[in-house]
Design a protein around this motif. Structure first.
Motif, PDB file in Angstrom:
ATOM      1  N   ASN A  50       0.847  -1.191   0.000  1.00 56.07           N
ATOM      2  CA  ASN A  50       0.000   0.000   0.000  1.00 56.07           C
ATOM      3  C   ASN A  50       0.882   1.240   0.000  1.00 56.07           C
ATOM      4  O   ASN A  50       0.889   2.016   0.952  1.00 56.07           O
ATOM      5  N   HIS A  53      -1.175   4.859   0.511  1.00 54.14           N
ATOM      6  CA  HIS A  53      -1.689   5.292   1.817  1.00 54.14           C
ATOM      7  C   HIS A  53      -0.897   4.759   3.003  1.00 54.14           C
ATOM      8  O   HIS A  53      -0.971   5.323   4.089  1.00 54.14           O
ATOM      9  N   ILE A  66      -4.934  -5.530  -2.350  1.00 56.23           N
ATOM     10  CA  ILE A  66      -6.119  -4.695  -2.514  1.00 56.23           C
ATOM     11  C   ILE A  66      -6.228  -3.850  -1.248  1.00 56.23           C
ATOM     12  O   ILE A  66      -6.118  -4.364  -0.133  1.00 56.23           O
ATOM     13  N   CYS A  67      -6.462  -2.554  -1.429  1.00 52.87           N
ATOM     14  CA  CYS A  67      -6.478  -1.623  -0.297  1.00 52.87           C
ATOM     15  C   CYS A  67      -7.811  -0.893  -0.194  1.00 52.87           C
ATOM     16  O   CYS A  67      -8.545  -0.807  -1.179  1.00 52.87           O
ATOM     17  N   GLU A  68      -8.080  -0.354   0.995  1.00 57.01           N
ATOM     18  CA  GLU A  68      -9.330   0.361   1.321  1.00 57.01           C
ATOM     19  C   GLU A  68     -10.439  -0.628   1.663  1.00 57.01           C
ATOM     20  O   GLU A  68     -10.825  -1.459   0.824  1.00 57.01           O
ATOM     21  N   VAL A  71     -13.386  -1.234  -0.750  1.00 52.27           N
ATOM     22  CA  VAL A  71     -12.912  -1.813  -2.015  1.00 52.27           C
ATOM     23  C   VAL A  71     -12.625  -3.298  -1.802  1.00 52.27           C
ATOM     24  O   VAL A  71     -12.984  -4.137  -2.637  1.00 52.27           O
TER      25      VAL A  71
END
Lengths: 226, 235
Positions: A50, A53, A66-68, A71
């Motif tokens: 990541n 962020h 995969i981030c957030e 999501v």
């Protein structure tokens, strides 16, 4: 589950955003490796996964990050469409409604809660509490509409909105001690109170949510860094 | 378009969030009724359709309202999946990447940009500008990765991220005119600068983006009235 399918979750035990992902993985019956992160000393894996962020949660699926949290939730639902229950409804309009309420929770609930928790002045704190309670009241109405008399925002089974709000549950349960006010009460938010009971009884919740007492102590000492 | 599909868009011509929806509808080749709202005197229909936020855009499809620009875009893409190009790819991982960058555009570019434009103090404005420029730098890298040699974030064709960013383009030009700063500078962010030129040439962009001159007048008038403004465009 397909052979060679590798899931790794980078998280911190207190983070409600990480809890959301744990909830989704458990509800889907997916195995994963959980890797607790030290946010004061970020790992190379976190920083490379990541870079934008440098935050948790990060879900790494067969090496791809995969981030957030929201999501990640939609990703889990789509990548594992035939595994376990669906998290989002199939109807596009109902999906739009579910996304609306998740967006509402993220836009409107968290900030006043933080103000209520961290505010130095009485006036600011009171305003934070007032806004938070107004948002909770709106969510009571949302639960009524979305559930249509059934146990969850998702209807008969736990859905996207349930997970998005559920991830915050330990914080919500600690709100009285941390912010000086109960977020839910029988007079104003009876449906949400019942929902909290129901949600915390889920196996997924028992595994995914941090212990409230431990969280409250931690939040007090760290003064909130989630 | 399927027979009996009634699409109504409640909007306001200056809003970049409304522009996003107009772009998507144009890309998909969908007809709709364009309802201009007076944000100082919101219609019953708007208040009824978006009781929670009371904001535009709202897309009303066969009487059912959908709110929030990016939610509307995904709704359009899902309901009208067999009409026009897809805004999101089929692969779940690529969809996650697109959604990630959409969130980034909103949280890290649009929000600071608004603070730059509308901040109450010079300090606020300056901080907003700094963050907005930092985000543009990051988006240059994102475009390089996502486009894979094609001209858009969506690859060869326009995708969700292109529409999310494209919707604010007229405002970016207005901000450049008001501040004297170049936001998409070919020297610093060549891919993005080229993307801007490519995007505004699209038929959909010509149909949907508000005229920069008209928007500049609007922005100036609003700045002048800032003291008394109720800030109805704060969505």
């Amino acid at each position: 589950m397909a052979g060679e399918d590798e899931l790794k979750l980078l998280g911190t035990w207190a983070s409600p955003w990480v809890s959301r992902v744990k909830l989704a993985l458990h509800l889907k019956g997916l195995s994963y490796e959980y890797v607790e992160q030290d946010l004061d000393n970020k790992s190379d894996l976190l920083l490379t996964s990541n870079p934008v962020h440098k935050k948790v949660p990060v879900l790494i699926h067969n090496g791809k990050p995969i981030c957030e949290s929201v999501v990640i939730l939609e990703y889990i639902d789509e990548a594992y469409g035939t595994t376990g229950p669906s998290l989002l409804p199939t109807d596009p309009y109902e999906r739009a409604i579910a996304r609306f309420w998740v967006d509402y929770i993220d836009q409107k609930l968290v900030i006043p809660w933080k103000v209520a928790f961290t505010a130095d002045g009485e006036e600011e704190k009171t305003e934070g509490i007032k806004q938070m309670l107004a948002v909770v009241q709106t969510l009571e109405g949302a639960l009524k509409e979305c559930s249509k008399g059934k146990p969850f925002f998702g209807g008969d089974s736990v859905g996207y909105v349930d997970i998005a709000l559920g991830g915050l549950l330990a914080f919500l349960q600690g709100t009285e001690e941390l912010c000086g006010t109960k977020p839910f009460d029988i007079a104003n938010t009876p449906l949400l109170l019942a929902w909290v009971e129901r949600f915390t009884a889920l196996d997924a919740a028992k595994v995914a949510l941090p212990d409230v007492t431990k969280l409250v102590e931690f939040a007090k000492t760290k003064r909130l860094r989630i | 378009m399927a027979g009996g599909d009634d699409l109504k868009l409640l909007g306001a011509w200056p809003s970049p969030f409304v522009t996003r929806v107009k772009l998507a509808l144009a890309l998909k080749g969908l007809s709709y009724e364009d309802v201009e709202e007076d944000l100082y005197k919101k219609s019953e229909l708007l208040l009824k359709s978006n009781p929670v936020h009371k904001k535009i855009p709202v897309l009303i499809h066969n009487g059912a309202p959908v709110c929030e620009s990016m939610i509307i875009l995904q709704y359009i893409d899902e309901v009208f999946a067999s009409t026009g190009p897809s805004l999101l790819p089929a692969d779940p991982y690529e969809r996650a990447i697109a959604r990630f960058w959409v969130a980034y555009v909103d949280d890290k570019l649009v929000a600071p940009w608004r603070q730059w434009l509308r901040g109450k103090t010079e300090e606020e404005k300056s901080e907003g500008k700094k963050q907005a420029f930092a985000a543009v730098g990051v988006l240059e890298g994102a475009l390089r990765e996502c486009s894979k040699g094609g001209g858009f974030f969506g690859g060869d064709g326009v995708g969700l991220v292109d529409v999310a960013l494209g919707g604010v383009l007229s405002w970016m030009k207005v901000t450049e005119a008001l501040s004297g700063d170049k936001i998409f500078d070919a020297a610093k962010t060549p891919l993005l600068a080229a993307w801007v030129e490519r995007f505004i040439e699209l038929d959909a962009a010509k149909a949907a983006l508000p005229d920069v001159g008209r928007l500049l007048e609007f922005a100036k008038a609003r700045e002048a009235a800032a003291a008394a403004s109720k800030d109805e465009f704060n969505d």
